[in-house]
Every structure is written in structure tokens, then in C-alpha cells.
Design a protein around this motif. Sequence first.
Motif, short mmCIF file in Angstrom:
data_model
loop_
_atom_site.label_atom_id
_atom_site.label_comp_id
_atom_site.label_asym_id
_atom_site.label_seq_id
_atom_site.Cartn_x
_atom_site.Cartn_y
_atom_site.Cartn_z
N ILE A 131 4.56 -51.03 0.66
CA ILE A 131 5.18 -49.71 0.80
C ILE A 131 6.68 -49.78 0.56
CG2 ILE A 131 5.39 -47.71 2.29
CD1 ILE A 131 3.04 -48.80 3.86
N TRP A 150 3.45 -48.17 8.70
CA TRP A 150 1.99 -48.19 8.68
C TRP A 150 1.50 -48.19 10.12
CZ3 TRP A 150 -1.44 -47.28 5.00
CH2 TRP A 150 -2.78 -47.60 5.24
N ASP A 151 0.92 -47.08 10.53
CA ASP A 151 0.44 -47.01 11.92
C ASP A 151 -0.99 -46.50 11.93
OD1 ASP A 151 2.48 -44.04 12.45
OD2 ASP A 151 0.76 -44.47 11.16
N GLU A 194 -1.88 -43.60 9.59
CA GLU A 194 -2.09 -43.97 8.19
C GLU A 194 -3.46 -44.61 8.02
OE1 GLU A 194 0.18 -43.23 5.98
OE2 GLU A 194 1.85 -42.73 7.29
N GLU A 195 -3.85 -45.40 9.01
CA GLU A 195 -5.18 -46.03 8.91
C GLU A 195 -6.26 -44.94 8.90
OE1 GLU A 195 -5.78 -48.91 11.93
OE2 GLU A 195 -4.37 -50.33 11.07
N VAL A 244 1.72 -55.31 4.72
CA VAL A 244 0.56 -54.69 5.33
C VAL A 244 -0.70 -55.01 4.53
CG1 VAL A 244 -0.39 -52.40 5.76
CG2 VAL A 244 2.04 -52.83 6.09
N PHE A 279 -1.15 -41.89 -0.74
CA PHE A 279 -0.20 -42.79 -0.09
C PHE A 279 1.11 -42.91 -0.83
CE2 PHE A 279 -2.72 -44.21 3.35
CZ PHE A 279 -4.03 -44.13 2.93
#
Lengths: 593, 226
Positions: free
Chosen positions: B34, B45-46, B49-50, B84, B120
Motif C-alpha cells: 500500500i 490495513w485493519d 479492510e479485511e 501486509v 483498494f
Amino acid sequence: AMEKSRPLWDNPLQFVFACISYAVGLGNVWRFPYLCQMYGGGGFLIPYFIMLIAEGMPLLYLELAVGQRMRQGSIGAWKIISPYLCGVGVASVVVSFFLSMYYNVINAWAFWYLFHSFQDPLPWATCPLNSNRTGYEEECEKTSSTQYFWYRQTLNISPSLDASGRVQWEQALCLTLAWLVVYLCILRGTESTGKVVYVTASLPYCVLIIYLIRGLTLHGAVNGLIYMFTPKLEQLSNPKTWISAATQIFFSLGLGFGSLIAFASYNEPNNNCERHAIIVSLINSATSIFASIVTFSIYGFKATFNYESCINKVILLLMNTFDLEEGSLTADNLNEMKDYLMATHPQEYAQLAPQLKNCSLEAELDTGGGGGGGGAFIVYSEAIKNMEVPQLYSVLYFVMLLMLGIGSMLGNTAAILTPLTDSRVIAARFPKEVISGAVCFINCVIGLIFTMEAGNYWFDIFNDYAATLSLLLIVLVETIAVCYIYGIRRFEKELHTMVGRKPNWYWKIMWAFASPLLIISLFIFYLTDYILTGTLQYQAWDATQGQLVTKDYPGYALAVIGLLVASSTMCIPLGALGTFIRKRLKSERVSTI
Amino acid sequence: MLRVLLLTLSVVAIAHAELCKPDAQNAFKVRLSIKTALGDNAYAWDANEEYLFKAMVAFALRRYSNKSTTQISDVLLCNATDRVSFWFVVTDSSKNMTTVPGSEVEAAIRMNRNRINSAFLLNDKTLQFLKITSTLSPPVEPSTPVWLIVFGVVLCLIVAGIVFLVVAGIQQRKKKNKESTERENLEEKGEVTVAVENGIPCETLDLKAGHINGVFAADDERFTSL
């Protein structure tokens, strides 16, 4: 009968521009920086200037004076000096003929790159995709996209000299165009050549200035300049340094081809060729140094860019393998992190080790791309593709290469055509347009050899062997002839009539002693070098590995090399022998009557 | 009641752990870059986002197989790292404890790669599905290569120049020949005597800014008159 007066340059400036245009060529822009880098950076300037003063200027003045005094091309001029020397003139013409055969191929390549500069993105900026579009072409992956464009898409080179392949029609077209351009410039003799050299002499300087400004402002240019100019004075003890300096001066000025004699023969008889000789040789050397500043800024930029890409690749590889956070690895902490990872994950690190290249700026600066013709194209195209508005710089650079190349070609063809148009046998029957056309046509057809798949290997043969030894011999004979056969007193008097003053002791010492000695030692060096290395080798492109490999020349290639050297050098003794026999026969006929 | 709930949850968790682990069958590794792609505008990314990722994969499978049975909860993520990167697998809700075949997942993601990337704000290089190769788009090639067009233009100009110069040269020579034959004819007829000095007609000498020496020009006074 009405006397046809010899065509003249419109003014002395045209003559100076013609000489500059001829002398300043690819060698100044490419070969001199390469030699500078190889042989001690700033320190190389010392042997270079010594050789300029010891052989460059004197030999240039000698050739210009001979041409201006005798007012004939090389064959006629040497015949006047001594009838036994007609072979020298013929040897010059033969060498010029070989040179023009292969030299115009460089212009063809320049045209090819120029025409391909009108695209976005530049075709050598990215690799082409492979057949099922899942990745890039294999050969391109192994090497870089610029090398792939040169070796595969421009030359379509075969793996060895034996595999000749077919004539590449695209290259053949570009070669034909290059010859048409040369024909257009020489078609009307000095009338057209005189105007063209205004452009071919001055345009490269404009482009070099633009590139200087652009080059010095590029990121990493300073690295290249430091690398080039730091004198490595220990190289001065290496004899190859002095040999290279002498050779570079010699070939850069284009001595011995007969072009300078031809140009000077179109001068007014009272032209001050002494001043012009000094001006031309100084401008030639100054251009070399100026061009190497430009080239080394570009080098530095390219090396820094590659070095940073290499580092980024290593960082990416480490991040992906060990799943580290983005930004945790930077160029600064790379070494510490590598040690840390080696300590904490020894097994995975060991697996990765073969792929982790050691990136070094020095190593990038060392890869010059070779001193051969391809280097100029590969290195500059690689640097250009990373600049902003690459199309503009690409067009500028290749137009400059074209101007340099065509300027040199004008000199080469003048060396061939002037003796032909001087000889009454040929000139009476055919107008000069037809003679020029015939010469261009023959050269173009023979030049198609260099557009075959193995063409670049033949090009290297011609580039390395067609002119080197023969020219040394020709210029040596020229100097000895003028000093000892014609007589230096007589020559002095001629110069006094022409220029207005006698040559001073510097010129006389150089002509009589220094230059012949230098040439003899160069000659001995080359011969011993050839004998000692035994077999001759060449660099072949291996598509499977994506790099150059060394191979031996096959038997017939060695025969061609021998033929190239022999056909020009043998003219000198054969010419002398022929004149001797003719005189003997004449005197016998007279005595029997 | 609570115990049963805990038991089912742990069974499910174990089952999930069985299905989703690195190098499991039908599992894929995903890697995102990212910060490289977005620089300062990079998002963190948390868990949200997942969730979006799971939704996109479910969306892709729904679109591909045209049946609306895939749920977001069917997509399992595991082994997330700081890079990530993580592994994911898609379970089949109709059959218990099985995963959707990898080929189907691959095809679904290939088909909708663009949509997933744009969700994304990334591209094929920065959002990598490690076993799924992307089809690279070929560069746009015009029907005639550009270089041939430029070549044609330059060639026409050069040939035009050559023809012009050659024709001009021929015309010049014809004019010169006509002039010299005219002068020869006049000489033969004896009407015009052309004074010739060393093979060069005197007229051209005069034109070349020659000087007339007054001492020799006034030659009628040289001879004493009879």
C-alpha cells in the motif's frame, strides 16, 4: 582548349568547418570518454595532450599543406612528391573505401533509433511481452530492455559469425536512406558539401550544450563526473595508456585517409593552413573533453539509477520473503538489517543468498557498455529512457549522432571521389554526379553485408582491422617521404610561398623525428600485440544467457582480416615497384632506339 | 447452553484453522504494497479492510459462478503479517468443511481482477495474488509502425532533394553547352573574333576584375607614326 578551374571553397570558414565536421565524430563523443574512464580518469589528459602536440598537430599540418600545395587528391599529390609514391595515394583510397563501406552502417543505426524515438513509451524502455502474455520475453528478462532492443530488435544478432542469417530489411532500408543522404550532400562536390558542413559542424555543439545543461542537472550526475575526473595517476605507468592516447589522437583527426588532403586541395593557394591546422586540432580535442563531461554526467545518472533500482530490488526481495513492514527497510539500514536477518533466520537467508546481488555504484560506473559501436547506443538510450520527456532528448541525441556520422562520411567520400574526379581518364567520360552515384551505390550494396544477422560481427572486424595498421604505415611513409625524399628544405620553401612564413623549429623537429618515431613505436606495439595474443577473438551475443561471450574467429574470418590489411598496405610497395618497372621499360626503349 | 455455544465456536475455530493455513489446499497468499502505491495517502490495513477484502472475494465468486450462495463469512483469512500479506481460503457453505476448488477461485479472481484492484486503489503489481498470474496488457500498436511513417517522410524529402539537384545540374550543363556551341559557331563564321589568352577567353578575364594596364593599352602611341 578551355581550362576548367578547380572548384574552391566559398570561403576559408567552409574549409575549417569541413575539417572539424570530418574530425569530430563518434570517437570524440563516445570513444574518448571510454578511454578516459579506462586509463586513469583525469590523468589520461596528460598523455593525450602530449600526443596532441607530438603527433596530432604536426601530422595534420603536414597533410593540409601537401593537399593545398599540390591541389590534387591523395593519388595525384603523392605522385607529384615522388613518382614512386603513387602507391601511398592508392592505399589511402583503398582504406577510405573500406571505411565508407562500414561506417555508414552507424548512420543507419542512428536513423533507426531516431525513427523509433517518436513513440510513447520509447520502445527500448520496456520489455515486450512473451507469446502467452503472462510475462516478458525471456531474453529480455535476462538482460536489460535497452540491450534487448539493440541486440534483438535492431541487429537481430545471430549467436556467432558462422550463422550469417538473412538481410534484415529494416536495416537495409535505413542503410539505403543513409547513402541517399550522403549522395545528396556530395552530389555537387564542394558546392553542396561546403553548405552542408555549416550544419553538420555546428549542430552537434548545440545538442551537446543542451545535453550539458540537462546532464549536469540530473540526479547522480556528480557521481559520474567525480569518477571520471579523479586522476588515477598510477595508470600513467601502464604503456597501454600512452598507446591509447596516441591511437586516439591519430584516428580522431582522421590522418592518412586522404580526406584532409582532398579538402585542402580545394583551398586557395595562399590559405593559412598552419593556423587552420592548429585551430582544427585544438577544437577536436576540446570537443572530446567537452563531450566527455556530458557523457560522464549521463553515465553517472544511469549508474546511480541502476544502483538505486538494484537496492530497491534487494529491499523488495527481503521484505517479501520475511514479511517485514513496508518502509522498515531503507537504503541506509539495509546492511544492518541484512546482518540481523542473517542472524535471526539463517536458513531462509541462506536460501535467498544467491538472489541477493551486492549492489555497488562503482560496479555500475565500470560497466561502460564497451568501447565498440553498440556502447554509444546502449548506454545513452538507457539513460534517456529514464529522463523526463525522453522523446525530445532521444531525438536530439540521435540527430546529433547523425550529424557527426554524416560529417565524417563527407570526408571519407571526398577522399575517394577527389582522386577519381582528378584523374582525366574517368572525369572526362562521366559527370561527377554519375561518379558519386556509382561510388554510393557500390558501397551501399556491399554494406548490405552488415545488415545481415551476423552483420555486427563483420562490422567489428572492419572497425578493428580495416584501418588501424594500414593507416599507421601510410602516415609513416607520408612523413618520411615529405621530410627525407621531397626534402624538408624544399617543403619549407613551399610553405613560405603559401603561408607567408617558414615553419619554425617545433614543426621541423616533430616532422623529422618525433612523429615518425612515435608512429614506428605504435606500429611495433600493434604487431607484437597481435603476435602475442595468438588467435584473434570476438564478442558474440548469447541469447540464452543474455550476455556477451568470447569466441574465436573462424578461419575464413582471419583470412578476410589478412586481406583487409594486405590490400591497403601492399599498395605502397606495389606502386613503387610498378613505377620502377615502367621507368626501366621506358629507359630501355629509349636506349634501344 | 453456554457450554454448547463455546464448544461449537471452538470446533468452528479449529475447523477454520485446519482449512486456512499457509500452503493449505486451495489457499492463496495475497501481498499488498500500500505504501509503495499510495505514498502519503496510504491507508492502514485493519479489520475493516479485511472485511472489504472478504466481500470482494465473495463478490468475485458470485459473479463468476452466478449462484448467490457464497457468503462473506465463507472467506477465511489467516496469517496476516506486517508486510501486509495473508493467506485466504473460501469454504463451501453447502458442503461442510470443504473448500472451493482453487481453480474456481483463481478463475473468479482473474475475471474480476480490475474491480478488486480498484476497490483498494491498487494495481496488479501492488495487490499480488501470488499463484495467480495476471494477463499483461500489450502496448497499443498502431497498424503501421510509427517508424515506417517517419522513414517514408524523410525518404521522400531526400529523394526530392536529389532529383532537384540532379535536374538543376543537367539544365546548367545544357545551358553551358549551348553557349559554347553558339560561340564556336560564331567563331567558325568569322564574325566574332574571340581573343584568347592561354586558352582562357579574354572576356572572362576581364570579368574577373582584371586590371587594364594603361602603359600597354594605349599602344597606338607606342609606334612612332610614319
